[in-house]
Scaffold this motif. Structure first.
Motif, PDB file in Angstrom:
ATOM      1  N   UNK A  46       0.831  -1.203   0.000  1.00 21.26           N
ATOM      2  CA  UNK A  46       0.000   0.000   0.000  1.00 21.26           C
ATOM      3  C   UNK A  46       0.865   1.253   0.000  1.00 21.26           C
ATOM      4  N   UNK A  47       1.981   1.215   0.719  1.00 23.80           N
ATOM      5  CA  UNK A  47       2.918   2.343   0.709  1.00 23.80           C
ATOM      6  C   UNK A  47       3.434   2.597  -0.705  1.00 23.80           C
ATOM      7  N   UNK A  48       3.835   1.541  -1.388  1.00 25.81           N
ATOM      8  CA  UNK A  48       4.368   1.679  -2.739  1.00 25.81           C
ATOM      9  C   UNK A  48       3.328   2.240  -3.704  1.00 25.81           C
ATOM     10  N   UNK A  49       2.063   2.021  -3.405  1.00 26.09           N
ATOM     11  CA  UNK A  49       0.989   2.465  -4.286  1.00 26.09           C
ATOM     12  C   UNK A  49       0.492   3.873  -3.966  1.00 26.09           C
ATOM     13  N   UNK A  50       1.012   4.504  -2.934  1.00 28.24           N
ATOM     14  CA  UNK A  50       0.565   5.858  -2.613  1.00 28.24           C
ATOM     15  C   UNK A  50       0.858   6.794  -3.783  1.00 28.24           C
TER      16      UNK A  50
END
Length: 243
Positions: A46-50
């Protein structure tokens, strides 16, 4: 510019989470606004997709030594290589590295990338102390799947830029601090290590050696594992790269 610094682990859990320093870069100052603890790989994805724009510094190897890849006949293209390794269960990946290491001469058991020795970093073949091979095995496929831009390796979303970072390069090579500053073993989290962390923090706030001045209210010395400080160092390195 949004900046992330990520101290990674190949087995995130409540006792040893992935630690993320979150900040913003304005001029030559990096303001750390918070530190997040990610307990699952789902949270890391989810962090990478921010949404961007952001630049992130990630403390794990993005790839493997060219010598190893050549000798094992694995794909030379980064995307294909990461996919090939990701398709192997962790046990099979470990077995492949163990078998390859045992074919190499004593004193040269571990192959290195061109950047490893100048940076003072471990070979990405290492499976213990630290298990950076497993960090690659868990981290690189998720970076690839995220569609983030990885300079020279993957033409992805230019508003989300993922870079390999390494705190030891700054601490040992650039600041010249040779004393140990961290330990995961609580009994080894000594006042001497806390003093070494404090020295690193003073240097970062002064902008040494990258010219990025750290601004933060977070206590970077209290965490004896060094994970919080390492995440912030990764953020400083990412900020330097972004500038």
């Amino acid at each position: 510019m949004r900046i992330y610094g990520v101290d990674f682990t190949c087995a995130p859990r409540r006792a040893k989470p992935i630690t993320v320093a979150c900040g913003s870069l304005k001029g030559g100052e990096l303001q750390i606004e918070g530190v997040e603890k990610l307990h699952t790989f789902g949270e890391f994805e989810a962090l990478l997709s921010r949404p961007g724009p952001w630049v992130g510094g990630f403390d794990f190897p993005f790839s493997l030594p060219r010598e190893l890849v050549r000798d094992l006949g694995w794909p030379a293209d980064w995307t294909a290589l990461v996919g090939h390794c990701a398709a192997m269960p962790r046990g099979k990946f470990r077995e492949a590295l163990d078998a390859y290491r045992n074919t190499r001469p004593v004193g040269r058991r571990y192959a290195h990338r061109a950047t490893d020795l100048p940076a003072g970093s471990s070979s990405p073949m290492k499976l213990v102390n630290p298990p950076v091979a497993l960090m690659f095995h868990e981290g690189a496929p998720r970076v690839l799947a995220s569609g983030a831009h990885v300079p020279a390796l993957l033409e992805g979303d230019l508003k989300r830029v993922a870079l390999e970072a390494y705190p030891g390069l700054l601490v040992r090579k650039q600041l010249g601090i040779r004393e140990s500053y961290k330990s995961d073993t609580r009994s080894e989290q000594t006042p001497a290590r806390a003093a070494a962390r404090a020295g690193v923090v003073r240097a970062l706030k002064a902008g040494r050696q990258l010219g990025v001045k750290l601004k933060t209210r977070a206590d970077l010395v209290a965490d004896g594992s060094g994970d919080t400080l390492d995440a912030v160092i990764c953020a400083v390195q990412a900020a330097w790269a972004a500038a």
